[in-house]
Design an enzyme around this catalytic site. Structure first.
Site: not given
Ligand code: XMP
Length: 520
Positions: A57, A84-85, A177, A179, A234, A376
């Protein structure tokens, strides 16, 4: 609500929180992102996560009133991973210390080396012979003292506490991070974390399909449902799924506004009606739309007219379907996150979007949104499960206002006719060269200028067009596609030779920002 074990991602506002969810879903773990403000004691009880991740964050835990989870989160007995944060929050909440920047900020690539202690969370790390792992750092503050019970398992030059853990409580906290793409072994770390937490990896599309069908049946009962089918991924997947659940209780309305691509209406209606046996109304309203757009050249006015007419037309057809109580929408998980996220959506309207928002209340309909939990690419996987052909699943996005926003200036039938043909040649070229799947979106815009040319012995005075092709991850930013000069030359020659009315082709090399993907 899903019956799978659930992982909770507490969002502290990082730009990449969605990527955490993506990584976890790839591991067949069901997870949800919730902004920290919504994560109360009661919420935690109700959600009953099997594990928790604290996102990064932008704030500083050294600031009074900075975002925090409720204290009870640490008493739930479930594993927590702070990023992180999220690491800094954990450290400060549990008795460690965090200090603000002052020369220790780190942004970008860094290398972590292991400490002497080994940690299961890191199995599969540090094996490539270099003895270190590349990670992505992005922090201003840093942990200056770890909380009691924690130990250090990895360090980097700028982060002596890059990887910390309290193994007995299964609390893990990393400064980098895992990710993002730039932490190449990040997936392994998440894999170890969810294994440690006891997830079965049973969040598969096959299982999701069965559950979703059951939920739709429970929601709709014996009532009727209507769906605005656009032919996009979609709405197509939502319609196919609802059809599997309730069959003929579903009626789809395909609004043909006369701004579709070559053969598009026939393809969409043919495929859903004939191939998949859905009940589809083909609303042929070309005259209405093109009539009201006559003489209009302002982009926002065009969008507003189309949006308004779309709703009116849809309502007219829906009113004819007796007893309809539900409206199906292909809302995706990123839309859901966006609408609850504390950072909110964009604050300036760049373009007013065309959708059926507001319609359910106006018509007294209840919403069915069977894709609300999916990203998606998960929607695409579900579409494949449901038997939609790849040619549909892999389609480039197409905007609701259609060719209207690819025809700057006044829209005329002549221009639309030319545009359709040119667009078809461009897409054919891209497919022939095997580039379709590498490109996010490609199309032709017909320009409101005529230019002089020479063909054979004669002078021409025809329209110019612009080719547009971009790569993108989510449509929010985009880069123009680097076609070879040969490809561009061949495509321009084909369009000018094959499409009467165009005598000049340009290639749009604008990125987004500062441009947008569409021309209007
Ligand atoms: P822009 O032009 O804003 O487009 O960079 C970003 C993405 O959104 C699509 N787009 C729309 N989609 N209704 C839609 O459903 C709209 O009104 C609309 N306007 C733009 C565009 O094609 C691109 O994929």
């Amino acid at each position: 609500m899903t019956q799978h074990d659930r992982l909770l991602i507490v969002d502290f506002g990082s730009q990449v929180t969605q990527l955490i969810a993506r990584r976890l879903r790839e591991l067949n773990v069901y997870c949800e992102i919730h902004p920290y403000q919504n994560v109360t004691d009661a919420f935690l009880q109700d959600f009953a996560p099997r594990a928790i991740v604290f996102s990064g964050g932008p704030d500083s835990v050294t600031r009074d009133g900075s975002p925090r989870p409720p204290k009870s989160v640490y008493d739930m007995g479930v594993p927590i991973l702070g990023i992180c944060y999220g690491q800094q929050v954990m450290m400060q909440d549990l008795g460690g210390r965090v200090e603000a920047g002052h020369g220790t900020a780190e942004f970008g690539r860094a290398w972590v080396t292991p400490a002497e202690n080994r940690l299961d969370l890191l199995s599969g790390w540090f094996l490539d012979g270099t003895g270190r792992e590349q990670v992505w750092m992005s922090h201003g503050d840093h942990v200056s003292a770890i909380a009691p019970g924690f130990e250090v398992y990895g360090t980097s030059p700028g982060a002596p506490f890059a990887i910390t853990a309290d193994v007995s409580r299964r609390f893990y906290a990393v400064q980098f991070h895992p990710e993002v793409h730039h932490t190449p072994n990040g997936r392994t770390l998440y894999e170890n974390f969810v294994r440690e937490a006891g997830f079965q990896g049973d969040w598969t599309m096959d299982a999701y399909r069965e559950e979703a069908v059951q939920r739709i049946r429970d929601q709709i009962g014996d009532k009727k449902v209507i769906c605005a089918l656009s032919g996009g991924v979609d709405s197509s997947v939502a319609a196919a799924l609802i059809h599997e659940a309730v069959g003929d209780q579903l009626t789809c309305v395909f609004v043909d506004h006369g701004l579709l691509r070559l053969n598009e209406a026939e393809e969409v209606v043919g495929m859903f009606r004939d191939h998949m046996n859905l009940h589809v109304i083909h609303a042929q309203e070309q005259e209405l739309f093109l009539g009201e757009l006559e003489g209009v050249s302002d982009p926002e006015t065009k969008r507003k007219i189309i949006g308004r007419l779309f709703i009116e037309v849809f309502q007219k057809y829906a009113d004819g379907i007796e007893g309809a109580e539900f409206l199906a929408q292909g809302t995706l998980y990123p839309d859901v996150i966006e609408s609850v996220s504390f950072s909110g959506g964009p604050s300036v309207t760049i373009k007013s979007h065309h959708n059926v928002g507001g319609l359910p209340e106006k018509m007294g309909l209840k919403l069915v949104e069977p894709l609300r939990e999916l990203f998606k690419d998960e929607v695409r996987a579900l579409g494949r499960e449901l038997g939609l052909p790849d040619s549909f699943i892999g389609r480039h996005p197409f905007p609701g206002p259609g060719l209207a926003i690819r025809c700057p200036g006044e829209i005329t039938r002549e221009k639309l006719e030319i545009l359709r043909k040119a667009d078809a040649v461009f897409i054919d070229q891209i497919r022939r060269h095997g580039l379709y799947d590498d490109i996010w979106q490609a199309f032709v815009a017909i320009l409101p200028v005529r230019t002089v040319g020479v063909m054979g012995d004669g002078r021409t005075y025809d329209f110019a067009c612009a080719l547009r092709a971009v790569t993108s991850v989510d449509g929010m930013t985009a880069d123009y596609y680097p076609f070879s000069h040969d490809f561009l030359g061949e495509t321009a020659t084909r369009i000018i030779n094959e499409v009467k009315g165009i005598n000049r082709c340009t290639y749009d090399i604008t990125s987004k920002p500062p441009g947008t993907i569409e021309w209007e």
